[in-house]
Design an enzyme around this catalytic site. Structure first.
Site, mmCIF file in Angstrom:
data_model
loop_
_atom_site.group_PDB
_atom_site.id
_atom_site.type_symbol
_atom_site.label_atom_id
_atom_site.label_comp_id
_atom_site.label_asym_id
_atom_site.label_seq_id
_atom_site.Cartn_x
_atom_site.Cartn_y
_atom_site.Cartn_z
ATOM 1 N N LYS A 81 0.802 -1.220 -0.052
ATOM 2 C CA LYS A 81 -0.055 0.052 -0.006
ATOM 3 C C LYS A 81 0.858 1.416 0.127
ATOM 4 C CE LYS A 81 -3.658 2.058 2.986
ATOM 5 N NZ LYS A 81 -4.312 2.091 4.089
ATOM 6 N N SER A 156 -9.075 2.477 3.707
ATOM 7 C CA SER A 156 -8.333 3.194 2.773
ATOM 8 C C SER A 156 -7.392 2.086 2.015
ATOM 9 C CB SER A 156 -7.451 4.214 3.354
ATOM 10 O OG SER A 156 -6.364 3.437 4.354
ATOM 11 N N SER A 180 -8.728 0.364 8.165
ATOM 12 C CA SER A 180 -8.345 0.276 6.675
ATOM 13 C C SER A 180 -7.786 -0.971 6.228
ATOM 14 C CB SER A 180 -7.279 1.546 6.390
ATOM 15 O OG SER A 180 -7.851 2.639 6.682
#
Length: 469
Positions: A81, A156, A180
């Protein structure tokens, strides 16, 4: 239909690479090709690293052919990520304000994954500084869900979830500051775990250093455990890093759960879930009785919704990082995020520290529950899906960018381990997540509960349909 490699677990890949049945070069090339082919439909990646990935894959293949001792992740493709540093690559936090920033060095989790033999193929999309529970940002656009391209994968960790659910990589490294990992895990049918706070070290310092965790997303519990163990353990660069031994989560996956004392809460005392979510999650919770566990309904886990405590900490951190842009280049920031940060920065010191002490009181109030019970079960989200490009479900419009998720952010405040696993499906075929929360440092029980539930499901039940490409 996905190829055998698309559906193959990391554990299977590892074994077949070691037996010289599969080449790391072929596996990595396939992952890169599928990432590129689905970019137009899923938009899972911010940066792809084909040259570095193929060089690492060739080195991994050479090691196999020489008969070298192989690491736990040898030859397995992985995505990372864009809130986690990969040395020499763009490190933009999903934000146009940092679009050309380059990471000076690997984060500890990336360093350890590489040392164990994993092949990093690219960096995945995130909402800006992790500030939304959905999968879009002005920098990277909208990321979509492999189960239904009209839906968000959640955030996220949007791209991480999309890359794993679509079979691009068997697992991914992502972060969780308020849910997230677990939010997109629920929306895409994956296993995702944030360990106890500091179990996987986090460096460079994030914008919410007292809330953020690094953890794995995978299609199976065992794969999540494999990546977790490769990355966990003390690191001096993270002052909150846990110095104790890492629990053997792979061993936990093989243990039964007979005798576990389980609390099940459909609302935690304040959430407003859809009836279909409650029906699916309650059926999953009751299944633990057939495993030899006791399952008690606990309506109220928290006296009040702790979202204001969480928001005061999380958004103040992101707002402080972005303040120069809020004041001088506001047009670069997601408007919905900018509005949230404005509110957090208007706090005065007394209000802020009042929330800090409320957080400690909340932890103390929760502790007796985990003296009576080994784990807590709940929904992960109040809804089964959300349209791509939307920030908040329409019927929850009185909530903010993260408060609508209800169930995940409390356990960033307490720092306890928490995971999601697919509990079942909505009437329109979208995955619904079961959240499993353990006591402090209790990842072992979380993972053995997740594995027991997974064993009761049909193999491959959570594999997403082919997407794009």
């Amino acid at each position: 239909m996905p190829s055998d490699l698309d559906a193959m677990t990391a554990m299977e890949l590892r074994a077949r690479v070691a037996r010289r049945e599969i080449s790391p070069v072929d596996v990595t090339r396939r992952a890169l090709d599928k990432a590129q082919a689905t970019q137009g439909s899923l938009n899972a990646f911010f940066v792809l690293m084909p040259d570095k990935a193929m060089a690492a894959a060739k080195a991994a293949e050479d090691a196999v052919m020489r008969g070298d001792t192989l690491g736990a992740l040898h030859g397995i493709p992985i995505s990372v990520k864009d809130l986690i540093a990969v040395g020499g690559e763009r490190f933009a936090f999903g934000s146009r304000t940092m679009a050309n920033n380059i990471a000076a060095a690997d984060a500890p989790s990336v360093e350890r994954a590489k040392r164990a033999g994993a092949i990093v193929i690219g960096k995945t999309t995130t909402s800006e500084f992790g500030c939304k529970a959905v999968g879009d940002s002005p920098l990277t656009g909208v990321t979509r869900n492999p189960w239904n391209l009209a839906k968000t994968p959640g955030g996220s960790s949007a791209g991480a979830a999309a890359s794993v659910a679509a079979g691009i990589t068997p697992f991914a490294l992502a972060t969780d500051g308020g849910g997230s990992l677990r939010i997109p895990g629920s929306f895409t049918g994956l296993v995702a775990i944030k360990g106890h706070f500091g179990r996987i070290p986090l460096w460079p310092v994030p914008s919410a250093p007292t809330l953020s965790h690094v953890g794995p997303m995978a299609r199976t519990v065992e794969d999540a455990a494999l990546l977790f163990m490769a990355c966990a353990g003390y690191d001096a660069r993270d002052p909150s890093s846990v110095a104790g031994p890492v629990p053997d989560l792979l061993a936990a996956c093989k243990q039964d759960v007979k005798g576990l004392r389980i609390a099940y809460s459909p609302t935690l005392g304040y959430a407003k879930p859809d009836a279909e979510v409650v029906r699916v999650v309650e059926a999953a919770a009751k299944r633990f009785e057939s495993f030899g566990c006791t399952v008690d309904l606990v309506e109220r886990v928290f006296e009040n919704d702790p979202v204001d405590i969480w928001s005061a900490e999380f958004y103040a951190g992101a707002g402080t990082r972005l303040r120069p842009f809020l004041e001088g280049r506001r047009e670069l920031i997601d408007p919905a995020v900018a509005d949230m940060l404005d509110g957090a920065l208007r706090q005065d010191m007394r209000d802020y520290y009042g929330k800090v002490f409320e957080r400690y009181a909340m932890r103390d109030a929760l502790r007796p529950l985990f003296e009576r019970y080994d784990i807590l079960l709940s929904p992960v989200l109040p809804v089964a899906s959300l349209d791509a490009g939307k920030n908040i479900p329409g019927h929850l419009a009185d909530r903010n960018l993260v408060s609508w998720v209800y169930y995940t952010y409390p356990f960033n405040l307490t720092g306890q381990p928490a995971a999601t696993i697919c509990a079942g499906f909505s009437s329109d075929g979208m995955p619904i997540g079961l959240q499993i929360v353990g006591r402090a440092l209790g990842e072992y029980d979380v993972m053995r509960a997740a594995a027991a539930f997974e064993r009761s499901q049909k193999p491959g039940y959570n594999v997403a349909p082919a997407a794009g490409g």
